[in-house]
Motif scaffolding. Structure first.
Motif, PDB file in Angstrom:
ATOM      1  N   ASP A  97      48.302  53.883  19.636  1.00 44.71           N
ATOM      2  CA  ASP A  97      49.736  53.865  19.915  1.00 44.71           C
ATOM      3  C   ASP A  97      50.046  54.963  20.928  1.00 44.71           C
ATOM      4  N   GLY A  98      50.976  54.660  21.824  1.00 44.65           N
ATOM      5  CA  GLY A  98      51.396  55.677  22.783  1.00 44.65           C
ATOM      6  C   GLY A  98      50.588  55.718  24.070  1.00 44.65           C
ATOM      7  N   LEU A  99      49.849  54.664  24.381  1.00 40.43           N
ATOM      8  CA  LEU A  99      49.092  54.630  25.637  1.00 40.43           C
ATOM      9  C   LEU A  99      50.037  54.853  26.808  1.00 40.43           C
ATOM     10  N   TRP A 100      49.632  55.693  27.740  1.00 38.47           N
ATOM     11  CA  TRP A 100      50.413  55.957  28.940  1.00 38.47           C
ATOM     12  C   TRP A 100      49.459  56.147  30.123  1.00 38.47           C
ATOM     13  N   TRP A 101      49.990  56.044  31.330  1.00 40.57           N
ATOM     14  CA  TRP A 101      49.209  56.176  32.560  1.00 40.57           C
ATOM     15  C   TRP A 101      49.839  57.218  33.466  1.00 40.57           C
ATOM     16  N   ASP A 102      49.021  58.164  33.981  1.00 40.40           N
ATOM     17  CA  ASP A 102      49.571  59.017  35.030  1.00 40.40           C
ATOM     18  C   ASP A 102      49.548  58.205  36.329  1.00 40.40           C
ATOM     19  N   GLU A 103      50.301  58.632  37.310  1.00 40.99           N
ATOM     20  CA  GLU A 103      50.488  57.834  38.521  1.00 40.99           C
ATOM     21  C   GLU A 103      49.167  57.574  39.258  1.00 40.99           C
ATOM     22  N   LEU A 153      49.558  47.858  28.182  1.00 40.01           N
ATOM     23  CA  LEU A 153      50.411  48.132  27.026  1.00 40.01           C
ATOM     24  C   LEU A 153      50.533  46.889  26.153  1.00 40.01           C
ATOM     25  N   GLU A 154      50.605  45.719  26.786  1.00 37.71           N
ATOM     26  CA  GLU A 154      50.609  44.474  26.025  1.00 37.71           C
ATOM     27  C   GLU A 154      49.304  44.301  25.257  1.00 37.71           C
ATOM     28  N   ALA A 155      48.185  44.650  25.889  1.00 35.18           N
ATOM     29  CA  ALA A 155      46.883  44.519  25.223  1.00 35.18           C
ATOM     30  C   ALA A 155      46.801  45.409  23.984  1.00 35.18           C
ATOM     31  N   THR A 156      47.395  46.604  24.043  1.00 38.20           N
ATOM     32  CA  THR A 156      47.365  47.483  22.871  1.00 38.20           C
ATOM     33  C   THR A 156      48.186  46.913  21.718  1.00 38.20           C
ATOM     34  N   ALA A 157      49.181  46.082  22.032  1.00 42.11           N
ATOM     35  CA  ALA A 157      50.025  45.488  20.993  1.00 42.11           C
ATOM     36  C   ALA A 157      49.457  44.178  20.444  1.00 42.11           C
ATOM     37  N   ASP A 158      48.375  43.696  21.023  1.00 44.39           N
ATOM     38  CA  ASP A 158      47.765  42.445  20.582  1.00 44.39           C
ATOM     39  C   ASP A 158      47.273  42.589  19.139  1.00 44.39           C
ATOM     40  N   ILE A 212      40.096  46.205  23.587  1.00 40.57           N
ATOM     41  CA  ILE A 212      39.995  44.864  24.166  1.00 40.57           C
ATOM     42  C   ILE A 212      41.137  44.052  23.574  1.00 40.57           C
ATOM     43  N   GLY A 213      42.052  43.586  24.439  1.00 40.89           N
ATOM     44  CA  GLY A 213      43.202  42.852  23.941  1.00 40.89           C
ATOM     45  C   GLY A 213      43.783  41.933  24.998  1.00 40.89           C
ATOM     46  N   TYR A 214      44.562  40.989  24.536  1.00 41.97           N
ATOM     47  CA  TYR A 214      45.152  39.978  25.409  1.00 41.97           C
ATOM     48  C   TYR A 214      46.498  40.454  25.952  1.00 41.97           C
ATOM     49  N   SER A 215      46.725  40.216  27.246  1.00 45.57           N
ATOM     50  CA  SER A 215      48.010  40.483  27.880  1.00 45.57           C
ATOM     51  C   SER A 215      48.657  39.153  28.241  1.00 45.57           C
ATOM     52  N   PRO A 216      49.776  38.814  27.616  1.00 48.89           N
ATOM     53  CA  PRO A 216      50.453  37.562  27.971  1.00 48.89           C
ATOM     54  C   PRO A 216      50.904  37.525  29.436  1.00 48.89           C
ATOM     55  N   SER A 217      51.368  38.645  29.968  1.00 47.17           N
ATOM     56  CA  SER A 217      51.818  38.670  31.367  1.00 47.17           C
ATOM     57  C   SER A 217      50.667  38.433  32.334  1.00 47.17           C
ATOM     58  N   ALA A 218      49.519  39.015  32.033  1.00 44.09           N
ATOM     59  CA  ALA A 218      48.345  38.817  32.893  1.00 44.09           C
ATOM     60  C   ALA A 218      47.746  37.436  32.686  1.00 44.09           C
ATOM     61  N   GLY A 219      47.795  36.956  31.442  1.00 45.36           N
ATOM     62  CA  GLY A 219      47.206  35.671  31.121  1.00 45.36           C
ATOM     63  C   GLY A 219      45.722  35.744  30.838  1.00 45.36           C
ATOM     64  N   PHE A 220      45.231  36.940  30.549  1.00 48.27           N
ATOM     65  CA  PHE A 220      43.815  37.105  30.216  1.00 48.27           C
ATOM     66  C   PHE A 220      43.612  38.342  29.346  1.00 48.27           C
ATOM     67  N   VAL A 221      42.383  38.485  28.860  1.00 51.09           N
ATOM     68  CA  VAL A 221      41.987  39.605  28.010  1.00 51.09           C
ATOM     69  C   VAL A 221      41.615  40.785  28.907  1.00 51.09           C
ATOM     70  N   LEU A 222      42.061  41.968  28.510  1.00 54.63           N
ATOM     71  CA  LEU A 222      41.784  43.205  29.241  1.00 54.63           C
ATOM     72  C   LEU A 222      40.917  44.142  28.415  1.00 54.63           C
ATOM     73  N   THR A 223      40.088  44.895  29.109  1.00 51.73           N
ATOM     74  CA  THR A 223      39.396  46.031  28.514  1.00 51.73           C
ATOM     75  C   THR A 223      40.069  47.281  29.056  1.00 51.73           C
ATOM     76  N   VAL A 224      40.486  48.163  28.160  1.00 54.83           N
ATOM     77  CA  VAL A 224      41.193  49.380  28.536  1.00 54.83           C
ATOM     78  C   VAL A 224      40.408  50.564  27.983  1.00 54.83           C
ATOM     79  N   ILE A 225      40.132  51.528  28.847  1.00 52.04           N
ATOM     80  CA  ILE A 225      39.448  52.753  28.438  1.00 52.04           C
ATOM     81  C   ILE A 225      40.503  53.855  28.341  1.00 52.04           C
ATOM     82  N   ILE A 226      40.515  54.541  27.188  1.00 53.87           N
ATOM     83  CA  ILE A 226      41.601  55.461  26.852  1.00 53.87           C
ATOM     84  C   ILE A 226      41.031  56.823  26.463  1.00 53.87           C
ATOM     85  N   ASP A 227      41.671  57.879  26.954  1.00 58.55           N
ATOM     86  CA  ASP A 227      41.315  59.246  26.569  1.00 58.55           C
ATOM     87  C   ASP A 227      41.694  59.430  25.100  1.00 58.55           C
ATOM     88  N   PRO A 228      40.738  59.843  24.248  1.00 55.04           N
ATOM     89  CA  PRO A 228      41.037  59.944  22.817  1.00 55.04           C
ATOM     90  C   PRO A 228      41.962  61.106  22.458  1.00 55.04           C
TER      91      PRO A 228
END
Length: 101
Positions: free
Chosen positions: A3-9, A34-39, A59-75
């Motif tokens: 929860d709380g995933l964010w991106w610096d510019e 962010l959609e993938a994290t809510a999947d 690994i989660g689905y993004s409805p806006s993208a229309g596909f599954v994403l892999t997201v790497i996140i700083d723990p």
């Protein structure tokens, strides 16, 4: 949990321009991650077994993208590091229901 995933510019721009570095790659919008994290079917690998830094792999689905994403996140601070369109073993795991969080 992620929860709380964010991106610096800088990192947001990095994933928006994947095709500049990898011809044929899909550019990724940070909002898609962010959609993938809510999947509810997402897979969270914490820590990511492929990471030398102990990052989280989601690994989660993004409805806006229309596909599954892999997201790497700083723990530590839950900042996005990178993201891409999922393929290979991660996509098979997602489609097969392996490793749900």
């Amino acid at each position: 949990m992620v929860d709380g995933l964010w991106w610096d510019e800088e990192d947001a721009e990095y994933i928006r321009r994947r095709s500049d570095r990898y011809p044929g790659a899909t550019d990724i919008e940070p909002d898609w991650t962010l959609e993938a994290t809510a999947d509810p079917r997402r897979i969270v690998r914490d820590p990511d077994p492929k990471s030398h830094l102990g990052a989280i792999r989601l690994i989660g689905y993004s409805p806006s993208a229309g596909f599954v994403l892999t997201v790497i996140i700083d723990p530590v601070d839950k900042a996005g590091i990178t993201a891409w369109k999922t393929r290979g073993a991660d996509l098979r795991d997602y489609l097969g229901g392996e490793g749900r969080s």
